[in-house]
Design a protein around this motif. Structure first.
Motif, PDB file in Angstrom:
ATOM      1  N   ALA A  21      -5.897  -3.340  15.709  1.00 54.27           N
ATOM      2  CA  ALA A  21      -4.940  -4.066  14.754  1.00 54.27           C
ATOM      3  C   ALA A  21      -5.483  -3.703  13.453  1.00 54.27           C
ATOM      4  O   ALA A  21      -4.715  -3.592  12.562  1.00 54.27           O
ATOM      5  N   ALA A  22      -6.918  -3.506  13.098  1.00 54.08           N
ATOM      6  CA  ALA A  22      -7.086  -3.545  11.708  1.00 54.08           C
ATOM      7  C   ALA A  22      -6.592  -1.907  11.263  1.00 54.08           C
ATOM      8  O   ALA A  22      -6.030  -1.819  10.179  1.00 54.08           O
ATOM      9  N   LEU A  23      -6.759  -1.078  12.139  1.00 49.63           N
ATOM     10  CA  LEU A  23      -6.117   0.367  11.802  1.00 49.63           C
ATOM     11  C   LEU A  23      -4.728   0.305  11.461  1.00 49.63           C
ATOM     12  O   LEU A  23      -4.262   1.011  10.362  1.00 49.63           O
ATOM     13  N   ARG A  24      -3.968  -0.465  12.377  1.00 46.86           N
ATOM     14  CA  ARG A  24      -2.762  -0.490  11.995  1.00 46.86           C
ATOM     15  C   ARG A  24      -2.219  -1.213  10.720  1.00 46.86           C
ATOM     16  O   ARG A  24      -1.329  -0.877   9.903  1.00 46.86           O
ATOM     17  N   ALA A  25      -3.033  -2.157  10.314  1.00 54.13           N
ATOM     18  CA  ALA A  25      -3.015  -2.905   9.019  1.00 54.13           C
ATOM     19  C   ALA A  25      -3.093  -2.091   8.142  1.00 54.13           C
ATOM     20  O   ALA A  25      -2.519  -2.023   6.909  1.00 54.13           O
ATOM     21  N   VAL A  26      -4.117  -1.288   8.002  1.00 55.53           N
ATOM     22  CA  VAL A  26      -4.515  -0.245   6.740  1.00 55.53           C
ATOM     23  C   VAL A  26      -3.303   0.900   6.865  1.00 55.53           C
ATOM     24  O   VAL A  26      -2.951   1.188   5.799  1.00 55.53           O
ATOM     25  N   SER A  27      -3.009   1.212   8.092  1.00 52.27           N
ATOM     26  CA  SER A  27      -1.608   2.453   7.967  1.00 52.27           C
ATOM     27  C   SER A  27      -0.464   1.654   7.468  1.00 52.27           C
ATOM     28  O   SER A  27       0.016   2.247   6.574  1.00 52.27           O
ATOM     29  N   ASP A  28      -0.405   0.470   7.598  1.00 51.03           N
ATOM     30  CA  ASP A  28       1.018  -0.304   7.114  1.00 51.03           C
ATOM     31  C   ASP A  28       0.426  -0.446   5.598  1.00 51.03           C
ATOM     32  O   ASP A  28       1.634  -0.322   4.584  1.00 51.03           O
ATOM     33  N   ALA A  29      -0.630  -0.687   5.134  1.00 50.51           N
ATOM     34  CA  ALA A  29      -0.825  -1.037   3.675  1.00 50.51           C
ATOM     35  C   ALA A  29      -0.585   0.364   2.926  1.00 50.51           C
ATOM     36  O   ALA A  29       0.090   0.600   1.772  1.00 50.51           O
ATOM     37  N   ILE A  30      -1.275   1.655   3.360  1.00 53.01           N
ATOM     38  CA  ILE A  30      -1.099   2.742   2.683  1.00 53.01           C
ATOM     39  C   ILE A  30       0.311   3.505   2.703  1.00 53.01           C
ATOM     40  O   ILE A  30       0.529   4.331   1.890  1.00 53.01           O
ATOM     41  N   ARG A  31       1.060   3.145   3.589  1.00 54.20           N
ATOM     42  CA  ARG A  31       2.213   3.619   3.804  1.00 54.20           C
ATOM     43  C   ARG A  31       3.232   3.339   2.674  1.00 54.20           C
ATOM     44  O   ARG A  31       4.126   3.678   2.283  1.00 54.20           O
ATOM     45  N   HIS A  32       2.714   2.015   2.166  1.00 51.02           N
ATOM     46  CA  HIS A  32       3.653   1.238   1.211  1.00 51.02           C
ATOM     47  C   HIS A  32       3.179   1.996  -0.508  1.00 51.02           C
ATOM     48  O   HIS A  32       4.014   1.545  -1.274  1.00 51.02           O
ATOM     49  N   SER A  33       2.639   2.775  -0.433  1.00 48.66           N
ATOM     50  CA  SER A  33       2.311   3.277  -1.841  1.00 48.66           C
ATOM     51  C   SER A  33       1.972   4.855  -1.948  1.00 48.66           C
ATOM     52  O   SER A  33       1.575   5.445  -0.930  1.00 48.66           O
ATOM     53  N   SER A  34       2.030   5.430  -2.968  1.00 48.64           N
ATOM     54  CA  SER A  34       1.950   6.819  -3.244  1.00 48.64           C
ATOM     55  C   SER A  34       1.024   6.877  -4.519  1.00 48.64           C
ATOM     56  O   SER A  34       1.216   6.248  -5.529  1.00 48.64           O
ATOM     57  N   LEU A  35      -0.315   7.456  -4.277  1.00 43.45           N
ATOM     58  CA  LEU A  35      -1.291   7.324  -5.225  1.00 43.45           C
ATOM     59  C   LEU A  35      -1.338   8.515  -6.330  1.00 43.45           C
ATOM     60  O   LEU A  35      -2.085   9.102  -6.534  1.00 43.45           O
ATOM     61  N   SER A  36      -0.007   8.703  -6.813  1.00 43.67           N
ATOM     62  CA  SER A  36       0.181   9.668  -7.758  1.00 43.67           C
ATOM     63  C   SER A  36      -0.521   9.725  -8.863  1.00 43.67           C
ATOM     64  O   SER A  36      -0.958  10.665  -9.484  1.00 43.67           O
ATOM     65  N   VAL A  37      -1.181   8.494  -9.407  1.00 45.72           N
ATOM     66  CA  VAL A  37      -1.906   8.499 -10.630  1.00 45.72           C
ATOM     67  C   VAL A  37      -3.313   9.360 -10.485  1.00 45.72           C
ATOM     68  O   VAL A  37      -3.851   9.893 -11.160  1.00 45.72           O
TER      69      VAL A  37
END
Length: 120
Positions: free
Chosen positions: A24-40
């Motif tokens: 469940a934690a791995l799925r939560a991390v995946s969900d979080a990082i799919r919401h952002s692009s770390l272009s900076v």
């Protein structure tokens, strides 16, 4: 050092059958990082220099494999903290219970001598 927090993302993950906190934690991390692009980080060409604070909130913090969760993030130095939180839905009973985990991903970068400035 002039470290600044540049990113905060929140994600949720579930293990529908089995109460596996790490899954469940791995799925939560995946969900979080799919919401952002770390272009900076890419624009400044330093994604490997970011420091990441990863907070996992789940019903059984001791059951989380912190190394596996940290490895889910592709760049930076990752610090994992597990706290009590999340949710266990016991409405179905037994192995059919659902475990929900929340992940907070915060990324920091030393901005001293950077090509950009952050306003207050």
């Amino acid at each position: 050092m002039a470290e600044q927090q540049l990113i905060l993302e929140i994600g949720m993950g579930a293990d529908v059958h089995g109460h596996d906190m790490t899954k469940a934690a791995l799925r939560a991390v995946s969900d979080a990082i799919r919401h952002s692009s770390l272009s900076v980080f890419y624009a400044w060409k330093v994604p490997q220099k970011m420091r990441i604070e990863l907070t996992i909130a789940c019903p059984d913090p001791e059951a989380v494999d912190k190394a596996a969760v940290a490895a889910a993030l592709p760049y930076g130095t990752v610090e994992v903290t597990c706290v009590e939180g999340g949710l266990t839905d016991e409405g179905m009973g037994g192995s059919s219970d659902t475990t929900l985990v929340i992940a907070g991903v915060r990324a920091f970068l030393d901005t001293e001598n950077s090509p950009f400035t952050l306003s207050a």
